[in-house]
Design a protein around this motif. Sequence first.
Motif, PDB file in Angstrom:
ATOM      1  N   ARG A   1       7.243   5.016  12.237  1.00 28.71           N
ATOM      2  CA  ARG A   1       5.831   4.605  12.246  1.00 28.71           C
ATOM      3  C   ARG A   1       5.081   5.370  11.169  1.00 28.71           C
ATOM      4  N   THR A   2       4.263   4.707  10.441  1.00 24.75           N
ATOM      5  CA  THR A   2       3.427   5.370   9.448  1.00 24.75           C
ATOM      6  C   THR A   2       2.026   4.772   9.575  1.00 24.75           C
ATOM      7  N   PRO A   3       1.047   5.412   8.956  1.00 18.56           N
ATOM      8  CA  PRO A   3      -0.321   4.886   9.081  1.00 18.56           C
ATOM      9  C   PRO A   3      -0.420   3.441   8.583  1.00 18.56           C
TER      10      PRO A   3
ATOM     11  N   LYS B   1       5.061  -0.134  10.211  1.00 17.35           N
ATOM     12  CA  LYS B   1       6.404   0.363  10.446  1.00 17.35           C
ATOM     13  C   LYS B   1       7.287   0.234   9.210  1.00 17.35           C
TER      14      LYS B   1
ATOM     15  N   LEU C   1       6.208   9.028   0.872  1.00 17.47           N
ATOM     16  CA  LEU C   1       5.066   8.249   1.329  1.00 17.47           C
ATOM     17  C   LEU C   1       3.837   8.453   0.464  1.00 17.47           C
TER      18      LEU C   1
ATOM     19  N   MET D   1      -0.136   8.068   1.614  1.00 15.96           N
ATOM     20  CA  MET D   1      -1.020   9.200   1.850  1.00 15.96           C
ATOM     21  C   MET D   1      -2.337   9.009   1.128  1.00 15.96           C
TER      22      MET D   1
ATOM     23  N   ALA E   1      -4.399   6.727   2.975  1.00 18.58           N
ATOM     24  CA  ALA E   1      -4.857   7.184   4.282  1.00 18.58           C
ATOM     25  C   ALA E   1      -5.971   8.223   4.175  1.00 18.58           C
TER      26      ALA E   1
END
Lengths: 819, 116
Positions: free
Chosen positions: B28-30, B33, B108, B112, B115
């Motif tokens: 799971r990432t911000p 998936k 990522l 990042m 986010a």
Amino acid sequence: MAHQTPEKLVIVGNGMAPGRMLEELFEKAKGRYDVTIFNAEPRVNYDRIMLSPVLSGEKAYTDIVIHDDAWYATNGVTLHKGAKVAQIDRAARTVTAENGITATYDKLVIATGSSPFIIPVPGHQLPGVLAYRDLDDVEKMLAGSRDGGRAIVIGAGLLGLEAAYGLKRQGMDVTVIHLMPTIMERQLDPAAAYLLEKALTERGIEIVTKANTKRILGETKVEGIELEDGRIIGGSMVVMAVGIRPASNLAKEAGIAVNRGIVVDDGMMTSDAAVYALGECAEHRGTCYGLVAPLYESARVLADRLAGGEAEYHGSVTNTKLKVTGINLFSAGDFADGEGREEIVLRDATAGVYKRLVLRDNRIIGAVLYGETSDGSWFFDLMKKGADITAMRETLIFGQAYQGGSPLDPTAAVAALPDDAEICGCNGVCKGKIVATITGKGLTSLDEVRAHTKASASCGSCTGLVEQVMSLTLGEAYNPAAVQPMCTCTELGHDDVRRLIKAKGLKTIPAVMQELEWKTSCGCAKCRPALNYYLVSDWPDEYADDYQSRFINERVHANIQKDGTYSVVPRMWGGVTNSGELRAIADVVDKFEIPMVKVTGGQRIDLLGIEKEDLPAVWADLGKAGFVSGQAYAKGLRTVKTCVGSDWCRFGTQDSTGLGIRIEKFMWGSWTPAKLKLAVSGCPRNCAEATCKDIGVICVDSGFEIHFAGAAGLDIKGTEVLGLVRTEDEALEHIVALTQMYREQARYLERIYKWTKRIGVEEIRRQIMDDAERRKAFFDRFVFSQKFAQVDPWSERVSGKDKHEFRPMATVGFSQAAE
Amino acid sequence: MDTNWPTENWHSIGDISDIPLRGARCVRTPQGKIAVFRTAENEIFAIEDHCPHKGGPLSQGIVHGTAVTCPLHNWVISLETGKALGADDGAVRTIPVRNDGGALFIALESLMIAAE
Ligand SMILES: Cc1cc2nc3c(=O)[nH]c(=O)nc-3n(C[C@H](O)[C@H](O)[C@H](O)COP(=O)(O)OP(=O)(O)OC[C@H]3O[C@@H](n4cnc5c(N)ncnc54)[C@H](O)[C@@H]3O)c2cc1C
Ligand code: HEM
Ligand code: SF4
Ligand code: SF4
Ligand code: FES
């Protein structure tokens, strides 16, 4: 360049790499150096890779010595045997051994090799736990083997397998424990690993894969090992062959740059210009080599440098061979699949040959050869040179000597069958009989063969094989009808594959792919689920279901929906429920905020929109209320719809609800070629719609009319009548036998009505209604298979099976984002 | 595989043994998936867990060679390029992965930035 006073060259370690380097150096610049070698081992330089033949008794130590004492004397080399260097003083340019001997150097070569890695499990220090690295280890193994008993080898890599073979030859029982699912996974693809495992097993070596050692048992010496899963294996010797670590400590303590190994540049120089590193202890461009060939290449470079040259080492491509007598194995380069990569696979099941070349841009980048490795060096050479193989592509795989040969014979698999292999299952006709009849009676057509042998005269699913036997016997004269191949991975059709699985006793997917000469190394999404089903169906007790070859619904035991959520359908036996069950469902719906609750066409309740992670918790709650999986996702028994029958209905002739529940309880959990839906109606008014089901029952006063082969999906079709039976017991026996016949004979994903159309209603009636013995045999086989199939998949998963399926592997990026 | 990313962008996601051979797991990432695959040959790939056809969860498909067949309508997606193979057209994003002797990391960076 002439040198008046020789420089002092000191070498730490007397292994194969510095041995070769000195030979080259003496050729190039004899007399330039005054050489001193320290060796921890109390002996001269020997061929370490030949230790395995020494262990197996095929060679003696004296056969594998590379440089005898005379060589050192002739070349003026001082060799300190049994002198392990404890310290390097770079400021003073001296090395000192544990036994006190000191030497001064102008140039120093560190060639300490590797140390075997010993897994620090409890008990690893017990006497009887051995490594496999040098002659002392071999002598310990030989001494231990004299008392017989069992040796346990941990690690099925090159070393472990060679040790296992050697110990077996010395008369020990041998078990090899391996963490990964396939052996030698770093050098072999799963197909070649299957062949190797088979060959080693045939040599009496037991191999246990997916096994993690928990501890070594014993008080004062080794008595066995315990695996993580609780299994205990008794044994008097444990050989650890799980990997090696570059022996870089000495250099590190001296302040020389060390990563995994001692870091060297293209001239094999370390971070200290007076110090070089060579062999397995060195790390060049991020790689530590563990094979002799690359070490020899770098040894040549170092010799040149020490002689004043400018040679550079640019890394090596490596290949591996296993030295087990009678097993031919070769692997080189990168043999993984990949984008822009193509593979050429050749399998010859009769000869036990598997060859796979991986190509990119028409160049070989990897090769795995098993059974027939004579072309290994040719392929390796083409690979190292990066040669364009376009011109010989068609025949490349056949090897250097075979340019211009014809493609493989598709009848090879049938040719390899023994005469007593059964070809026609319905009529029990074996290959030898067909061949003899064809030649004896001069038959030339399929119809004649059917008439005279009865082979392929019943259900007809063996037609493909019978035709191949005819081709083999009649040669060019016979031209068989084309069979639709299962998928692009094979020439064989479903029926041929099913028969050959039985005839050859194939019990794993790699076994099928090898023995039936699959054209790909690991199949595709079409053939893998089919093979998995055939194996589950044919070997219920022996086959280990391959979950990675099942569609997601069958892997997580729920139905995937368009948004990636799942639906859950618990079993309601015969469509009957009660207030307790309904309350439990209602509670689950509230607790997990399930967005949709729907009554299905199969007389049960569907809970839709559940997140995958919630599935085990949902099942746990449903399980507490007594629910098991409805298998609404399975190519297997789905539902048995019923009507209320004679218990309630004024027209009812029999207890249709009771029979439906009885059938469902008997048959749940069984896998079938495609989904299987049943219904039982209490009278010909047929409220349970039994006459459009895969199998249906219409109850009448005189008994039970059994129907089958209906359809109410994409196609609509009324059922065929199988026959009328008197009692419930008989009804159950006939239904179960019919299901088993379908399980054994149909093609994967073929619904019962399509199968029936293909083989004929008459044939099915004959086998199920008219032949009591056969019916009973089908019934018994179904019952046997249910012993392994009737396990509620939900409760298994609630207790932890396949945990990984229901949890994300990780969650990343969230906390940082919040900061 | 791009391994020249600054180290802080590599996120540890677990060990190679967490993923079944010829299988996949999700991370799971911000931004949704990510599906991390392990092939029969022990190679690791990461792509968005979102089929270019109708968003099917690719992590749930059958893995063969270096491709996965989507569980919803059987598109075959290359794990290396993220592109649909055969007659179908479309692609998903691939994510850099690093395998350090079994320890797995994904990069990522773009996520990042998005986010923050
Ligand atoms: C059983 C077996 C089978 C093999 N089979 C193959 C094969 O088929 N093909 C292949 O290519 N490779 C094979 N190998 C690997 C190959 O043998 C090695 O890659 C090669 O021997 C490494 O050479 P080396 O000179 O770097 O180190 P080694 O040959 O290991 O020599 C290092 C020496 O340094 C000594 N030493 C270590 N520390 C010190 C110290 N501080 N002071 C003094 N001396 C020290 C050690 O005692 C050892 O004698 C096999 C290895 C083994 C053990
Ligand atoms: C991805 C494809 C499909 C999914 C997810 C799906 C799902 C379902 C589900 C969950 C049910 C309720 C099952 C139960 O009570 O056990 C059902 C019932 C049914 N499905 Fe499907 N289905 C699919 C394809 C098909 C196809 C291709 C057909 C026809 C050939 C079909 C015909 C039926 C019928 C006839 C029923 C009613 C069963 C009965 O009354 O016994 N379905 N389906
Ligand atoms: S099928 Fe016959 S017995 Fe069953 S509910 Fe209908 S009318 Fe009654
Ligand atoms: S009928 Fe079509 S849309 Fe409806 S559940 Fe079945 S497959 Fe899905
Ligand atoms: S969503 Fe993947 S194939 Fe349709």
